[in-house]
Design an enzyme around this catalytic site. Structure first.
Site, PDB file in Angstrom:
ATOM      1  N   SER A 110       0.853  -1.191   0.000  1.00 10.62           N
ATOM      2  CA  SER A 110       0.000   0.000   0.000  1.00 10.62           C
ATOM      3  C   SER A 110       0.888   1.239   0.000  1.00 10.62           C
ATOM      4  O   SER A 110       2.094   1.137   0.245  1.00 10.62           O
ATOM      5  CB  SER A 110      -0.837  -0.028   1.284  1.00 10.62           C
ATOM      6  OG  SER A 110      -1.351   1.245   1.585  1.00 10.62           O
ATOM      7  N   TYR A 122      -3.327  -0.877   9.977  1.00 10.38           N
ATOM      8  CA  TYR A 122      -3.208  -1.159   8.532  1.00 10.38           C
ATOM      9  C   TYR A 122      -1.822  -0.721   8.057  1.00 10.38           C
ATOM     10  O   TYR A 122      -1.134  -1.444   7.330  1.00 10.38           O
ATOM     11  CB  TYR A 122      -4.312  -0.396   7.798  1.00 10.38           C
ATOM     12  CG  TYR A 122      -4.403  -0.632   6.310  1.00 10.38           C
ATOM     13  CD1 TYR A 122      -3.625   0.107   5.419  1.00 10.38           C
ATOM     14  CD2 TYR A 122      -5.278  -1.571   5.786  1.00 10.38           C
ATOM     15  CE1 TYR A 122      -3.724  -0.098   4.046  1.00 10.38           C
ATOM     16  CE2 TYR A 122      -5.398  -1.766   4.424  1.00 10.38           C
ATOM     17  CZ  TYR A 122      -4.617  -1.029   3.555  1.00 10.38           C
ATOM     18  OH  TYR A 122      -4.719  -1.227   2.187  1.00 10.38           O
TER      19      TYR A 122
HETATM   20  C1  GCO Z   1      -6.945   4.991   3.774  1.00  8.53           C
HETATM   21  C2  GCO Z   1      -7.054   4.055   2.599  1.00  8.53           C
HETATM   22  C3  GCO Z   1      -5.674   3.628   2.094  1.00  8.53           C
HETATM   23  C4  GCO Z   1      -5.871   2.853   0.801  1.00  8.53           C
HETATM   24  C5  GCO Z   1      -4.677   2.189   0.256  1.00  8.53           C
HETATM   25  C6  GCO Z   1      -3.625   3.168  -0.146  1.00  8.53           C
HETATM   26  O1  GCO Z   1      -7.754   4.848   4.708  1.00  8.53           O
HETATM   27  O2  GCO Z   1      -6.055   5.868   3.731  1.00  8.53           O
HETATM   28  O3  GCO Z   1      -7.804   2.907   2.951  1.00  8.53           O
HETATM   29  O4  GCO Z   1      -5.044   2.828   3.087  1.00  8.53           O
HETATM   30  O5  GCO Z   1      -6.804   1.831   1.044  1.00  8.53           O
HETATM   31  O6  GCO Z   1      -4.163   1.265   1.184  1.00  8.53           O
HETATM   32  O7  GCO Z   1      -2.524   2.425  -0.633  1.00  8.53           O
END
Ligand code: GCO
Ligand code: CA
Length: 253
Positions: free
Chosen positions: A144, A157
């Protein structure tokens, strides 16, 4: 035979009932692979399999929880028995949880870590042990923007996706000598169901358009060339890399 050709190859794409996982599955099928779809919800997975089969794609389905070690082991044993042991593994499964750390429980943290990072280790280990026996293979981990950059309210995440980048390098360190190429893709802000709430937020939408040098959100199909490249012989000398497909966002202030 063109080096991008996946004819005769089997690919397992985790989290491919919908979203980017399904997009990756369609690309790999179009390049000639047989794709094993995966998701934790068997009904939704069967529906996706039927839809893709109706479109002429060579697909089968394997419903299992990628974060459960025993389930992963069992699934790979079943794939062996079916003759679908993967030559290509795409570790795509992942969830998003947008909440400030001060409001986050340890259980929430762990759930994201298990689904987004540990799953890639568990599936990678099963796939690699079989690839080594077969003389090689391809592992593509889905990172990501957050593999490199943080933003507030998505800490678990972000940490998991940072881990995906370093797990990719660890896989290269241990498995490159066995002719396994392990690389990652780092999608930018793409128009998917996961980001729909962000697309619908006028403020966030204008921030993405301003912060992205290309001035727009990405379309899922714009990731398909990279996944075929990293799954094919065209990338046999590429290892441990992460390729950001982000309209320039990670390269430009
Ligand atoms: C957020 C998004 C990002 C995208 C993606 C970017 O909440 O900023 O979900 O995390 O999903 O991962 O690469
Ligand atoms: Ca950087």
């Amino acid at each position: 035979m063109s080096t991008f050709d996946l004819t005769g190859k089997t690919a397992l794409v985790t989290g491919s009932s919908r979203g980017l996982g399904r997009t990756f599955a369609e690309a790999l099928c179009a390049a000639g692979a047989h794709v094993v779809l995966n998701g934790v919800n068997a009904d939704r997975l069967a529906q996706t399999r039927d839809e893709m089969a109706a479109q002429g794609y060579a697909v089968s389905a394997a419903a299992f929880d990628v974060s459960d070690e025993a389930a992963v082991r069992g699934a790979f044993d079943r794939l062996d028995a079916q003759g679908h042991s993967p030559d290509i593994l795409v570790n795509n499964a992942g969830i998003q949880l947008r909440r400030p750390m001060l409001e986050l429980s340890a259980a929430d943290w762990q759930r994201v870590m298990d689904t987004n990072l540990t799953s890639a280790f568990l599936c990678g280990r099963e796939a690699a042990s079989r690839m080594i026996a077969k003389g090689g293979g391809k592992i593509i981990n889905i990172g990501s923007l957050m593999s490199d950059l943080a933003r507030a309210t998505v800490a678990p995440y972000t940490v998991a996706k940072g881990g995906i980048k370093m797990l990719t390098r660890s896989m290269a360190a241990e498995w490159a000598g066995s002719n396994i190429q392990a690389n990652a893709i780092g999608p930018g802000y793409m128009m998917t169901d996961m980001t729909q709430p962000l697309q619908d937020d006028v403020k966030f939408d204008s921030w993405v358009r301003g912060r992205t040098p290309a001035g727009r959100w990405g379309r899922p199909e714009e990731l398909q060339g990279a996944v075929v490249f990293l799954a094919s012989a065209a990338s046999d000398f590429v290892n441990g890399q992460i390729l950001y497909i982000d309209g320039g966002m990670t390269a430009v202030l």
